[in-house]
Design an enzyme around this catalytic site. Structure first.
Site, PDB file in Angstrom:
ATOM      1  N   LYS A 240      65.954  43.338  -1.481  1.00 14.93           N
ATOM      2  CA  LYS A 240      65.290  44.170  -1.204  1.00 14.93           C
ATOM      3  C   LYS A 240      66.094  43.786   0.895  1.00 14.93           C
ATOM      4  O   LYS A 240      66.796  44.992   1.137  1.00 14.93           O
ATOM      5  CB  LYS A 240      64.149  44.515  -0.740  1.00 14.93           C
ATOM      6  CG  LYS A 240      63.367  44.830  -2.315  1.00 14.93           C
ATOM      7  CD  LYS A 240      64.331  46.580  -2.294  1.00 14.93           C
ATOM      8  CE  LYS A 240      63.882  47.575  -3.976  1.00 14.93           C
ATOM      9  NZ  LYS A 240      64.351  48.762  -4.039  1.00 14.93           N
TER      10      LYS A 240
ATOM     11  N   GLY B 107      78.529  53.329  -1.345  1.00  8.32           N
ATOM     12  CA  GLY B 107      80.229  53.178  -1.873  1.00  8.32           C
ATOM     13  C   GLY B 107      80.028  54.999  -1.707  1.00  8.32           C
ATOM     14  O   GLY B 107      80.968  55.789  -1.488  1.00  8.32           O
TER      15      GLY B 107
ATOM     16  N   ALA C  72      65.226  52.783  -1.162  1.00  9.30           N
ATOM     17  CA  ALA C  72      63.273  52.321  -1.557  1.00  9.30           C
ATOM     18  C   ALA C  72      63.270  51.273  -1.183  1.00  9.30           C
ATOM     19  O   ALA C  72      63.732  50.182  -2.020  1.00  9.30           O
ATOM     20  CB  ALA C  72      62.707  53.055  -3.246  1.00  9.30           C
TER      21      ALA C  72
ATOM     22  N   GLY D 143      62.253  51.253 -16.837  1.00  3.82           N
ATOM     23  CA  GLY D 143      61.767  52.731 -17.251  1.00  3.82           C
ATOM     24  C   GLY D 143      61.872  53.087 -19.048  1.00  3.82           C
ATOM     25  O   GLY D 143      62.085  52.430 -19.468  1.00  3.82           O
TER      26      GLY D 143
ATOM     27  N   ASP E 150      74.008  51.294 -15.769  1.00  2.00           N
ATOM     28  CA  ASP E 150      73.338  50.300 -14.292  1.00  2.00           C
ATOM     29  C   ASP E 150      73.983  50.090 -13.419  1.00  2.00           C
ATOM     30  O   ASP E 150      75.432  50.176 -13.459  1.00  2.00           O
ATOM     31  CB  ASP E 150      73.997  48.816 -14.987  1.00  2.00           C
ATOM     32  CG  ASP E 150      73.513  47.395 -14.920  1.00  2.00           C
ATOM     33  OD1 ASP E 150      72.683  47.080 -13.218  1.00  2.00           O
ATOM     34  OD2 ASP E 150      72.667  46.557 -15.336  1.00  2.00           O
TER      35      ASP E 150
ATOM     36  N   PHE F  82      58.647  54.740 -12.862  1.00  2.00           N
ATOM     37  CA  PHE F  82      57.268  54.734 -13.026  1.00  2.00           C
ATOM     38  C   PHE F  82      57.501  56.333 -11.447  1.00  2.00           C
ATOM     39  O   PHE F  82      57.780  57.221 -11.132  1.00  2.00           O
ATOM     40  CB  PHE F  82      56.635  54.115 -12.430  1.00  2.00           C
ATOM     41  CG  PHE F  82      55.200  54.292 -11.602  1.00  2.00           C
ATOM     42  CD1 PHE F  82      54.273  55.537 -11.507  1.00  2.00           C
ATOM     43  CD2 PHE F  82      54.827  53.814 -10.703  1.00  2.00           C
ATOM     44  CE1 PHE F  82      53.174  55.830 -11.299  1.00  2.00           C
ATOM     45  CE2 PHE F  82      53.954  54.227  -9.638  1.00  2.00           C
ATOM     46  CZ  PHE F  82      53.177  55.013  -9.922  1.00  2.00           C
TER      47      PHE F  82
ATOM     48  N   TYR G  10      63.720  39.055  -5.208  1.00  2.00           N
ATOM     49  CA  TYR G  10      63.011  40.023  -5.253  1.00  2.00           C
ATOM     50  C   TYR G  10      63.181  41.076  -3.400  1.00  2.00           C
ATOM     51  O   TYR G  10      63.856  42.140  -3.071  1.00  2.00           O
ATOM     52  CB  TYR G  10      61.653  41.288  -6.005  1.00  2.00           C
ATOM     53  CG  TYR G  10      61.133  42.822  -5.927  1.00  2.00           C
ATOM     54  CD1 TYR G  10      62.057  43.495  -6.081  1.00  2.00           C
ATOM     55  CD2 TYR G  10      60.033  42.477  -4.786  1.00  2.00           C
ATOM     56  CE1 TYR G  10      60.793  44.767  -6.066  1.00  2.00           C
ATOM     57  CE2 TYR G  10      59.689  43.814  -4.153  1.00  2.00           C
ATOM     58  CZ  TYR G  10      60.529  45.372  -5.025  1.00  2.00           C
ATOM     59  OH  TYR G  10      59.386  46.289  -4.876  1.00  2.00           O
TER      60      TYR G  10
END
Ligand code: NAD
Ligand code: UDP
Ligand code: UDP
Length: 326
Positions: free
Chosen positions: A150, A103, A115, A39, A59, A14, A146
């Site tokens: 993050k 890296g 993000a 996606g 990936d 998105f 999650y």
């Protein structure tokens, strides 16, 4: 304008697909890397003939050797339904994905933007949330894959910055909505609009008194680009979001009114660890980036409702490949 080679991980998602559009419109060369978990190719199909655009299925938990000037690291499912579908992969995507992209940034001396998310604040005890708040996160709950993924990614970004002088930028995104959200994404705006358009019950989790603040996608992407353009001394974290806070019940009522729907609001159990309130303090973004959101919730919802209505009309709402398992 200096033409840059820009990598967008999660570029078929998105936010990523809108970011690719903006970067291409500015004349840059864009490499979109995505494993298509959440996606869709349809989000980037309109760019496939563009000589400045390249899409790569990959990936990011696996190493990636490419030559670029800037990296936007967006790869990670963002909807609770999808990040909880394979929580181990979610943490790997955030943590191993951060190591690989950092890296890469270190090797090619690229600027790299992460993000991050308001979820690093968890179920906040400070309101509104500014960047100095360390958060209130359950490390073992269903959202932890999650939230903690993050948070660990932010740690890695700041350690690469201190240890290797990598040119990092960290933005903490608050709830964002708009066209190209997946109709089965499970997030509140897409759920409520799809339910209202179909005349189905609106699934209000809990009594709807929890709050969120919703940012329209074009404002968010503008914040991303401004952050990337800052000097190397600006590393963040910086909140990007719209501080117009409303209850989830009020959101349901607005969407029903706008759609002119006969849908009823039906209360469902509140998910575990669902934050009760969330609203960004955007003082830092305003001062550092000269950024404020411009699109009102009313206007943004109109655009988003039109998008989903067209999608329903053209019958393009089939689920993505792995979505059937959710
Ligand atoms: P999205 O699910 O539409 O996009 C995520 C993209 O990442 C998808 O295209 C998906 O296929 C891809 N992806 C997932 N795992 C991957 C992997 N291992 N390798 C390569 N690609 C992978 O979600 P979005 O709303 O566009 O979110 C983009 C980013 O912004 C995410 O990192 C998310 O955590 C962050 N964010 C979004 C919001 C929001 O409200 N939209 C809020 C906070 C943070
Ligand atoms: N990496 C990558 N692309 C590159 C450079 C590195 O994907 O262009 C990955 C690689 O898997 C490596 C990780 O990023 O293990 C971290 O790289 P770094 O140089 O920081 O540490 P290393 O593990 O090589 O000591
Ligand atoms: N929510 C809801 N009904 C839905 C989907 C979500 O009431 O069908 C609520 C959810 O419980 C949360 C808020 O809407 O309080 C925002 O949920 P979303 O999954 O969009 O994002 P979050 O901010 O929780 O990551």
């Amino acid at each position: 304008m200096i033409k840059k080679r820009v990598l967008v991980t999660g570029g078929a998602g998105f936010l990523g697909s809108h970011l690719c559009d903006v970067l291409l419109a500015a004349g840059h060369d864009v490499l979109c890397v995505d494993n298509y978990f959440t996606g869709r190719k349809s989000n980037i199909a309109h760019q496939l003939g563009n000589p400045n655009f390249e899409a790569m299925r990959h990936d990011i938990t696996f190493p990636l050797y490419v030559e670029v000037d800037e990296i936007y690291n967006l790869a990670c499912p963002a909807s609770p339904v999808h990040y909880q579908f394979d929580p181990v992969q979610t943490t790997k995507t955030s943590v191993t994905g951060a190591i690989n992209t950092l890296g890469l940034a270190k090797r090619v001396k690229a600027k790299i933007l992460q993000a991050s998310t308001s979820e690093v604040y968890g179920d906040p005890t400070v309101h509104p949330q500014d960047e100095s708040y360390w958060g209130h996160v359950n490390p073992i709950g269903p959202r932890a894959c999650y939230d903690e993924g993050k948070r660990a990614a932010e740690t890695l970004f700041f350690d690469y910055y201190r240890q290797h002088k990598t040119r990092i930028k960290v933005v903490r995104i608050f709830n964002t909505y708009g066209p190209r959200m997946h109709p089965q994404d499970g997030r509140v705006v897409s759920n409520f609009i799809m339910q209202a358009l179909r005349g189905e019950d609106i699934t209000l989790f809990g009594n709807g008194s929890q709050t969120r603040a919703f940012c329209f996608v074009s404002d968010l992407v503008d914040g991303f680009v401004r952050m990337m353009e800052t000097g190397d001394d600006v590393v963040g974290p910086i909140n990007i979001g719209n501080p117009h806070e409303i209850t989830v019940r009020h959101l349901a009522e607005i969407i029903i009114r706008k759609v002119g729907s006969k849908s009823r609001i039906v209360e469902k159990p509140l998910p575990v660890d669902d934050p009760m309130q969330r609203c960004p303090d955007i003082t830092r973004a305003t001062k550092t980036l000269g950024w404020t959101p411009r699109v009102s919730l009313e206007d943004g919802l109109d655009t988003t409702i039109t998008y989903f209505a067209n999608l329903l009309g053209s019958n393009q709402t089939e689920p993505a490949a792995r979505r059937s398992a959710t």
